[in-house]
Enzyme design. Structure first.
Site, PDB file in Angstrom:
ATOM      1  N   ASP A  58      -3.208   2.546  -5.821  1.00  0.00           N
ATOM      2  CA  ASP A  58      -2.048   2.552  -4.924  1.00  0.00           C
ATOM      3  C   ASP A  58      -1.983   1.345  -3.999  1.00  0.00           C
ATOM      4  OD1 ASP A  58      -4.234   3.180  -3.379  1.00  0.00           O
ATOM      5  OD2 ASP A  58      -3.274   4.805  -2.273  1.00  0.00           O
ATOM      6  N   GLU A  59      -2.628   0.259  -4.371  1.00  0.00           N
ATOM      7  CA  GLU A  59      -2.744  -0.886  -3.447  1.00  0.00           C
ATOM      8  C   GLU A  59      -2.847  -2.186  -4.231  1.00  0.00           C
ATOM      9  OE1 GLU A  59      -5.920  -2.395  -0.004  1.00  0.00           O
ATOM     10  OE2 GLU A  59      -6.294  -0.579  -1.182  1.00  0.00           O
ATOM     11  N   ASP A  85       0.855  -1.189   0.000  1.00  0.00           N
ATOM     12  CA  ASP A  85       0.000   0.000   0.000  1.00  0.00           C
ATOM     13  C   ASP A  85       0.889   1.237   0.000  1.00  0.00           C
ATOM     14  OD1 ASP A  85      -2.222   1.582   0.102  1.00  0.00           O
ATOM     15  OD2 ASP A  85      -2.651   1.242   2.218  1.00  0.00           O
TER      16      ASP A  85
END
Length: 384
Positions: free
Chosen positions: A103-104, A8
């Site tokens: 973003d993960e 993350d």
């Protein structure tokens, strides 16, 4: 036992803004819309969070909480490009990548042999490579399933790495607030609290029957998560576009002999990563160099029938001299690496180096793969 890494990015949009404008370091910043246009905060850094600023908060409210807040307009093209670069690093480690958001992602590294199979060392490598190549930090969690890995990645943010080993699961989950369970929003959390359930330890005291009566199908999920159980697979629909390997060196390469040796060490790693893709056509091969001044160059050439023909003829000559029929399987693999260096990557690397100077901090080599739906004729990277 599966090995799952949850990665993350830390305050992703804000991190990109700080990377591109270092004067923002240690200042409260947020990415979002203008207050006079009823804008909202997309994300903010930890300096802003200390004032109570949060994602999805109206910008006007954020400015009241933090009058010194620096508001950055979003640059989605730059965020997407950075996210794509980060995902490429994930796919260098494994194909089993489930991208959850920009973003993960989850990575299933159960079958990855590199780093002696240590998921912890893999997570360390991911963190180092992402910040080195993109200037963005990520937090990672390592565990036997997606639920625990996701909770772990948030445990030591920012720039954290937290591991939950199988023997630690029981002690780890009993302390977790129920709000840590994915799917438990504010409404469900309030209902659980009204039932006297605030932690996973409290949840463990309830039966499946009770939980399903109160929460329907989600009751079974609550029952399982309270015990650290999660049977969901890492699901990926991505078709891999390339296979590559690159290394950054603690001491710059300044001699030709060292360059040759570095290439010798990269090729076997590329060969291992290529295994399993033999049925995919190779579109091109490439070499990448980053010089001491941090400038980079990539040289790429199409991988076609003419190149295969020249490689095959060279191979036949060498094979006659060495007696290919007498070479056992492991020697054949070494031989493949030898001709790869001579016929493909060595010329590309020399061309790349000629664009700068022999003062190199990073080397990379790889192949780009054609879409599986392409023509059926296959040009093998390795000779039979």
């Amino acid at each position: 036992m599966r090995k799952i890494i949850h990665a993350d990015c830390d305050c992703f949009f804000a991190a990109v803004e700080i990377r591109d404008n270092p004067s923002l370091i240690d200042k409260p910043i947020a990415v979002g819309g203008d207050a006079d246009k009823r804008g909202v905060i997309a994300t903010c850094n930890y300096s802003a969070r200390a004032y109570g600023v949060r994602s999805a908060m109206p910008t006007a409210q954020a400015l009241k909480l933090c009058p010194d807040l620096i508001l950055c307009k979003g640059r989605m093209d730059e965020y997407k490009a950075t996210a794509a670069a980060i995902r490429e690093i994930f796919f260098e480690l494994t194909d089993r990548v489930e991208v959850v958001s920009i973003d993960e992602a989850y990575l299933d590294v159960t079958d990855v042999a590199e780093f002696q199979g240590s998921a912890t060392r893999m997570a360390q490598w991911l963190k180092a490579e992402v910040v080195k190549r993109t200037g963005v930090t990520i937090s990672t969690g390592v565990a036997a399933n997606k639920f625990l890995a996701k909770v772990a990645s948030d445990w030591q943010k920012p720039d954290g790495l937290f591991v939950v080993t199988p023997d630690q699961v029981e002690d780890f989950v009993i302390q977790l607030p129920v709000g840590r369970i994915h799917g438990v929003g504010k409404v469900t959390e309030e209902k659980l609290k009204r039932l006297g359930i605030e932690t996973c330890a409290d949840l463990q005291q309830k039966t499946v029957k009770q939980l399903t009566e109160w929460f329907g199908k989600f009751g079974l999920t609550l029952y399982q998560r309270a015990r650290g159980e999660d049977y969901r697979e890492v699901v990926t629909e991505r078709v891999r576009k390339s296979v590559s390997v690159e290394r950054t060196y603690s001491e710059n390469i300044t001699r030709q002999d060292d360059l040759d040796q570095a290439l010798d060490r990269l090729l076997p790693v590329l060969a291992r990563r290529y295994q399993g893709y033999e049925d995919r056509q190779i579109r091109s091969v490439f070499a990448k160099v980053r010089f001491a001044d941090f400038s980079s160059t990539t040289v790429e050439t199409a991988f076609g029938s003419e190149l295969i023909s020249s490689v095959s003829s060279t191979e036949s000559s060498d094979a006659s001299a060495e007696g290919l029929s007498d070479i056992v399987a492991d020697k054949q693999a070494e031989y493949s690496v030898a001709w790869l260096k001579r016929a493909l990557f060595y010329p590309l690397m020399q061309e790349a180096v000629s664009r700068g100077s022999l003062n190199i901090r990073l080397l990379g080599i790889g192949v780009r793969l054609r879409d599986p739906a392409g023509p059926s004729e296959q040009l093998s990277l390795f000779p039979e």
